[in-house]
Design an enzyme around this catalytic site. Structure first.
Site, short mmCIF file in Angstrom:
data_model
loop_
_atom_site.label_atom_id
_atom_site.label_comp_id
_atom_site.label_asym_id
_atom_site.label_seq_id
_atom_site.Cartn_x
_atom_site.Cartn_y
_atom_site.Cartn_z
N GLU A 134 51.67 1.07 63.51
CA GLU A 134 52.26 -0.24 63.22
C GLU A 134 51.41 -1.37 63.80
OE1 GLU A 134 54.59 -0.55 61.08
OE2 GLU A 134 54.88 1.62 60.96
N ASP A 202 46.20 4.32 59.52
CA ASP A 202 45.98 5.65 60.09
C ASP A 202 44.68 5.69 60.89
OD1 ASP A 202 48.29 6.82 59.14
OD2 ASP A 202 47.37 7.63 57.33
#
Length: 484
Positions: A134, A202
């Site tokens: 996040e 990611d």
């Protein structure tokens, strides 16, 4: 204390689809496009929108205003931020009471975690992998870039799109309709863009994990376990709707993790204490069921994690008023770890329940000499002072606390309580006005401050302070309304 409500619609805040990532984990050879949205939405504008979104969330979502958990997730989040790339905004981490597995991020560095995450993550590295992902959405400005892309393909302006998200938080159905109406272009184009976001999140997230000293294998491990658990579920958790986990994404993250040096990370007691606190108080589990959960875990827990499970039991006993069972557990825990704020918070609550607030005052005062200005200790110290009816001293402590922690509603609630006890109606109104302002209830906040000003002595410094705050709130209200 908090009631469950529908979880917030993440919209394009947490991106929707994923694609395979390169296995060249360490080089971070993605182009530097973290500032690509700078021409349409500045960092300062992002901060303004983020503040507006957060105020609406405070008023509409079951935020966990728990000083102990707030300290834990803030420390964990900022440890990751300190090792992230392209950090251009401050960060604030908060928790929403919701058993659904989810996390999301939005403008201004705000990162929300659902309490349900802690029920499924088995280690601190696993929860850190979600937070790191996040953080990457924020540092790479994915929301701003998504809006830039949408604005380029439609007649909508970036301001209209940002306002749509603002509207969506306040009224989800209306907000989704607004975004649909202002979004043009092919669906495939939008999917490709959001896949790019997930690829970056990611990639940068796992690098942040490594630099911060966490187990990078925790990311594919946690994601893989979630995918297996919900593979055939008719209604997957929100996290899998906003962050789908196809097998190729899990495989790629596993390959990326293998390219980092192996790292043995010891279990984090603080993580397991936070998890125990959530099971005991925020998971919606009956007391007997929670105790059974702790007892079952104790049978196979390593010695290093036994204190966290004993702590969880003590909280259940404390909350169910079985003080005779809570006291020996907490006494033993705090004797072995006297400055642990999880234990100090619980022992303070215990003394107050025993009608011995003077003991809580003594404990907190002593701990504050070793941990000056610690928010958990300070708010507990203030609460104990009020329970002992030492209102003036409590107000002095709380005035400093609310100055240092203006976004923590706990401080304002206690300040209101103290002033009510002393019949200081104007100061009570001012404290409650600050809570309303934090929830974007501008008109009511201004009304309360106006009433406080009318109660204050004419021409006094106190009245001048209230009037100055009214002017500030009116400016903030007008700026807020201009965003919609």
């Amino acid at each position: 204390m908090l009631k469950r409500t529908r979880s917030i619609v993440c919209l394009c805040i947490a991106t929707a689809l994923s694609t395979p990532i390169s296995t060249n984990a360490n080089s971070l050879d993605l182009p530097d496009i973290g500032t690509a949205a700078g021409g349409t939405l500045t960092i300062d504008q992002e901060l303004v929108y983020g503040d507006a979104y957060m105020r609406i969330i405070r008023g509409s979502q079951p935020i966990v205003n728990d000083p102990v958990l707030n300290e834990y997730i803030s420390n964990l989040g900022h440890r990751l931020v300190a090792n992230a790339n392209d950090v251009k905004t401050p960060f604030e981490f908060f928790m929403i009471r919701d058993r659904n597995i989810n996390a999301f991020a939005f403008f201004g560095g705000y990162v929300a975690l659902h309490s349900g995450l802690f029920l499924h993550a088995q280690s601190e590295s696993e929860i850190a992998s979600v937070i790191a992902h996040e953080i990457a959405h924020v540092t790479q400005r994915h929301l701003a870039r998504s809006m830039e892309d949408q604005a380029r393909r439609s007649p909508a302006t970036i301001a209209a799109l940002a306002a749509s998200v603002l509207l969506a938080i306040a009224a989800p159905e209306a907000g989704i309709a607004a975004i649909t109406a202002t979004t043009a272009g092919s669906m495939q184009s939008q999917i490709n863009y959001t896949r790019s976001n997930e690829k970056e999140a990611d990639r940068f997230g796992i690098n942040t994990l490594a630099k911060a000293g966490f187990d990078v294998k925790a990311m594919p491990r946690f994601f893989g376990r979630l995918a297996d658990e919900y593979r055939y579920a008719s209604t997957p958790p929100p996290m899998l709707l906003t962050h789908p986990l196809p097998e190729d994404r899990i495989t790629d993250s596993r390959e990326r993790a293998r390219q980092y040096p192996p790292l043995k990370v010891s279990p984090s007691l603080d993580y397991h204490l936070a998890r125990a606190r959530i099971v005991a108080r925020y998971a919606g589990i009956e007391n007997d069921s929670a105790l059974d959960w702790f007892e079952r875990k104790l049978k196979k827990a390593p010695a290093s994690l036994v204190p966290s499970l004993e702590y969880g039991k003590a909280l259940v006993y404390l909350d169910s008023k079985k003080l005779d069972k809570a006291e020996p557990i907490l006494t033993k825990l705090i004797t072995n770890d006297p400055l642990n704020t999880f234990y100090l918070d619980a022992i303070s609550d215990l003394h107050i329940e025993q009608n011995k607030p003077e003991l809580a005052i003594k404990e907190m005062k002593s701990a504050l000499t070793r941990k000056p200005n610690n928010p958990v200790l300070t708010i507990n110290y203030a609460n104990a002072l009020l329970e002992k009816e030492q209102y003036q001293e409590g107000i002095r402590v709380l005035q400093r606390y609310t100055h240092d922690n203006p976004n923590d509603t706990n401080g304002w609630h206690l300040l209101s309580k103290a002033n009510i006890s002393l019949a200081n109606s104007d100061e009570d109104l001012a404290a409650r006005a600050e809570i309303l302002a934090l929830q974007a209830q501008w008109n009511k906040a201004i009304q309360y401050y106006t009433q406080a000003s009318q109660l204050a002595e004419l021409g006094s410094l106190k009245q001048a302070r209230y009037d100055a705050r009214i002017d500030q709130l009116m400016i903030q209200r007008d700026r807020f309304l201009s965003l919609q």
